[in-house]
Design a protein around this motif. Structure first.
Motif, short mmCIF file in Angstrom:
data_model
loop_
_atom_site.label_atom_id
_atom_site.label_comp_id
_atom_site.label_asym_id
_atom_site.label_seq_id
_atom_site.Cartn_x
_atom_site.Cartn_y
_atom_site.Cartn_z
N TRP A 63 16.32 36.05 -57.89
CA TRP A 63 14.84 35.60 -57.93
C TRP A 63 14.02 37.11 -57.95
CZ3 TRP A 63 15.36 32.86 -52.63
CH2 TRP A 63 16.42 31.28 -52.82
N PRO A 64 12.71 36.80 -58.43
CA PRO A 64 11.57 37.92 -58.13
C PRO A 64 11.98 38.97 -57.06
CG PRO A 64 10.52 36.09 -58.95
CD PRO A 64 12.08 35.96 -58.17
N GLU A 65 10.98 39.85 -57.08
CA GLU A 65 10.54 40.06 -55.54
C GLU A 65 10.31 39.64 -54.55
OE1 GLU A 65 8.62 44.93 -54.10
OE2 GLU A 65 7.82 43.56 -56.10
N SER A 94 13.84 40.19 -51.74
CA SER A 94 13.38 39.64 -49.69
C SER A 94 12.99 40.56 -48.70
CB SER A 94 14.41 38.77 -49.31
OG SER A 94 14.45 38.36 -48.03
N SER A 95 12.31 40.20 -47.76
CA SER A 95 12.35 41.55 -46.97
C SER A 95 13.87 41.59 -46.66
CB SER A 95 10.95 41.95 -46.06
OG SER A 95 11.18 40.26 -45.84
N SER A 96 13.97 42.73 -45.99
CA SER A 96 14.82 42.52 -45.14
C SER A 96 14.42 43.71 -43.68
CB SER A 96 16.16 43.82 -44.78
OG SER A 96 17.10 43.20 -45.76
N GLU A 97 14.54 42.79 -41.92
CA GLU A 97 13.94 43.38 -40.59
C GLU A 97 15.38 43.84 -40.33
OE1 GLU A 97 9.74 41.66 -40.16
OE2 GLU A 97 10.87 40.18 -40.60
N GLU A 98 14.70 44.73 -39.08
CA GLU A 98 16.20 45.38 -38.39
C GLU A 98 15.59 46.02 -37.62
OE1 GLU A 98 19.00 47.45 -41.59
OE2 GLU A 98 18.36 48.55 -40.46
N THR A 106 19.82 47.05 -58.49
CA THR A 106 18.55 46.76 -59.49
C THR A 106 17.18 47.63 -58.68
OG1 THR A 106 19.37 46.08 -56.35
CG2 THR A 106 19.81 44.51 -58.67
N PRO A 107 16.89 48.20 -59.68
CA PRO A 107 15.97 48.51 -59.29
C PRO A 107 14.86 47.87 -58.38
CG PRO A 107 16.33 48.75 -61.74
CD PRO A 107 17.30 48.18 -60.86
N ILE A 108 13.78 48.10 -57.76
CA ILE A 108 12.42 46.76 -57.59
C ILE A 108 11.41 47.39 -57.86
CG2 ILE A 108 12.04 45.75 -55.51
CD1 ILE A 108 14.74 45.70 -54.25
N CYS A 109 10.59 46.47 -57.94
CA CYS A 109 9.40 46.67 -58.74
C CYS A 109 8.85 48.16 -59.57
CB CYS A 109 8.67 46.98 -57.30
SG CYS A 109 6.96 47.43 -57.50
#
Length: 646
Positions: free
Chosen positions: A352-354, A397-401, A503-506
């Motif tokens: 999937w995309p970013e 996906s974003s990740s939140e903690e 996985t380099p992102i953006c």
């Protein structure tokens, strides 16, 4: 032969500031015995005039920039700007990059008016960067202007450095120009806050045609990075400028006219470098392709969404669910292809995309949101996809903690990441709603002012000023930086083994030094494939997306590692380890602003190129030495000019 810089000018040439008597009209150009012009053939008169003109151009410090000559300098700079702009998409006529800088190099060393040259080069550079970065306008107008102004500041540095190398140290432009190009590209790509390595000459050499030849010069990127390609491309411009500044024909001691030694030397330098690059590239393509045939491969399915950025900046629940359902429909379509057309060769991975998911999908976030009775259609859809497609999924996906409850009993996360998560098919007996990812990578190289606020975050006044006038958001949008590179192990369907994926992102795929660290550690390969998850829906115009695709191709060549891209709004492509475009998402010839899917089987190489060992150290050393040499050259040129005027 090469003419002495201090020689007297031919008759009829005005040389301001230099008090030397004019030689007799029948004097030889090199100061030897007079030539009997009466006995010379008629054709000799044309040659003498040509030599006189070339002598004039050999002495750039002796020519004023008053009147028409100022327009000539400005015209040369503008010509280079136009040619260079046409080299990048759109239209992307990469061959022009080989000659684009010749007019600017000629202007830099030809003119006497340094102040006018610096001002003109700065103004032309500002206009060029404003034009090339126009795709930033939908994101931030103020940031677009500031970034363009900053990038333009390197232009006066470049022309002064070129003058220092050519006029002070007498370095031929066929070498001096490539050195300055590499130095400026390295500086722009490193400063400030990691820089922005965009619009490098090397990028123009990437072929965006499906199945097209990757180019032989492009293969030299695996030696010292993309700057090797930029150096070779700039050499042709340097040669052209050199040949316009040195005499093509000289006169020896016996009064015989022969090809100029200076021109011949420059031609030999250019020929040696370019032929070596072409031979290396031709041989290297064959080596890489042979290595790939012996290595394992992965069959990847890629989803390209077409979600406008307005849906992400100002989301509503209805719009988010609609975008989600379109993504699920694309996944179902890819799964149907996998079960029918590809049943004999099933997919090993779906991508999937970013930030394709409208909610965070890390385990902690899913647990909190499910407990808070968040509409669980997204989680149930994801669970059914895991079960039905029966294929590992790499999800943006974003990740939140560190979730807490606000005063209104609303859950709020304290830490947020831009992530890639790997979901494996559930094993027999697993809870189908258990959405714990098998792996997670959090983006490390963040975009300054796009994902965090450097310099201003410590001051509330500066932060508020930035959010009001420059940022696309009206709130603190900063995300947290990841701690380490995650190596995803992807099991293969056709073999009882795994392949390693990073996985380099953006924009992480733009940063050469960072992707090298992802794929190699201390010169040892630790990943077989790169998969870039990107959202280019932010940007306007048709140029940014193919430009980004070109940049990513250089990473594949530098590291001899295939690059697979899944990009919201396009361009989703697959580059093999030679920089050849082997697959793309498209519809009716369009690659941008379309939703679609693709599948491709691509081979690893297992090769460890020189760049994996040396990294950016050579280009850093060359750039530092070039800056020092240029500074010394400027001082020498100024001293010589003062002595001449006295």
């Amino acid at each position: 032969m090469r003419l002495d810089r201090q020689a007297s000018p031919p008759p009829g040439i005005r040389t301001p500031g230099i008090r030397t008597p004019a030689p007799p009209a029948n004097a030889a150009m090199d100061g030897s015995k007079p030539i009997n012009q009466a006995s010379a053939p008629a054709a000799g008169e044309f040659r003498r005039k040509l030599n006189r003109l070339l002598w004039h151009m050999e002495r750039p410090a002796a020519i004023e920039t008053e009147g028409d000559s100022r327009w000539a300098v400005l015209g040369l700079l503008l010509l280079s700007a136009v040619l260079l702009a046409l080299s990048f998409p759109q239209p992307g006529w990469g061959l022009l990059a080989h000659i684009a800088l010749a007019p600017a190099a000629l202007a830099a060393v030809w003119t006497r008016g340094v102040v006018f040259l610096l001002v003109a080069s700065l103004l032309v550079a500002i206009a060029w960067w404003l034009h090339m970065f126009h795709w930033l306008v939908p994101v931030t107008v103020e940031g677009y202007v500031l970034l363009s102004l900053y990038q333009a500041l390197w232009a006066p540095v470049a022309v002064m450095g070129l003058r220092g190398l050519r006029l002070g140290l007498r370095v031929p432009l066929v070498i001096a120009l490539p050195l300055m190009v590499v130095t400026m590209e390295w500086c722009r790509g490193a400063f400030p806050e990691g820089g922005l390595a965009w619009f490098n000459l090397a990028h123009t050499q990437v072929n965006l045609s499906l199945g097209g030849s990757p180019g032989w010069l492009l293969q030299t990127a695996d030696l010292f990075g993309e700057w090797t390609v930029s150096f070779l491309v700039a050499m042709t411009s340097g040669l052209i400028a050199d040949l316009l500044l040195v005499p093509l024909i000289g006169v020896d001691e016996q009064q015989r006219r022969r090809p100029s030694r200076a021109a011949g030397t420059r031609l030999m330098i250019w020929f040696a470098f370019i032929s070596a690059g072409l031979i290396y590239g031709h041989m290297r393509i064959a080596e890489v392709q042979a290595a790939a045939r012996q290595m394992r491969s992965i069959h990847v399915g890629v989803v390209q969404t077409n979600v406008p950025q307005t849906n992400k900046l100002h989301p509503t629940l209805e719009q988010q669910l609609e975008d989600w359902h379109r993504l699920v429909a694309l996944m179902r379509k890819l799964d149907e292809r996998n079960r029918t057309e590809l049943s004999h060769d099933p997919l090993d991975l779906m991508v999937w995309p970013e930030t394709a998911s409208p909610v965070s999908l890390n385990a902690e976030s899913v647990h909190v949101l499910q407990a808070w009775e968040f509409p669980n259609i997204i989680f149930s859809d994801l669970a059914s996809l895991r079960r039905d497609v029966d294929t590992p999924m790499l999800v943006g996906s974003s990740s939140e903690e560190d979730w807490t409850l606000t005063d209104d009993d609303f859950p709020m996360a304290q830490r947020r990441f831009n992530s890639a998560l790997l979901f494996l098919p559930p094993a027999e007996g697993d809870d189908p709603m258990d959405l714990t990812p098998a792996g997670r990578y959090d983006k490390i190289h963040l975009v300054p002012f796009g994902e965090y606020m450097p310099w201003v975050s410590e001051s509330e006044w500066l932060r508020n000023l930035f959010l009001t006038y420059i940022s696309p958001y009206d709130f603190d949008y900063s995300i947290n930086r990841g701690d380490a590179v995650e190596i995803f192990e992807i099991p293969l369907r056709t073999e009882d083994r795994t392949v390693r994926v990073v996985t380099p992102i953006c924009f992480e795929d733009v940063v050469s030094r960072f992707t090298r660290r992802m794929v190699f550690q201390s010169g040892v390969r630790r990943a077989d494939f790169m998969i870039n998850l990107t959202n280019d829906g932010w940007f306007g115009g048709p140029g940014q997306r193919p430009q980004h695709a070109q940049v990513s191709a250089l990473r594949a060549v530098e590291l001899r590692t295939p690059m697979i891209r899944s990009v919201n709004t396009g361009v989703s492509v697959v580059w093999d380890a030679t920089g050849r475009l082997v697959a793309e998402v498209g519809e009716d010839g369009r690659r941008q602003h379309v939703a679609g899917i693709m599948n491709v089987r691509v081979n690893a190489t297992g090769l460890v190129p020189l760049y994996a060992h040396v990294g950016t150290l050579p280009v850093v050393m060359v750039s530092l030495l070039t800056l020092v040499a240029a500074g010394v050259g400027c001082w020498i040129a100024r001293r010589n000019r003062i002595e001449q005027e006295q």
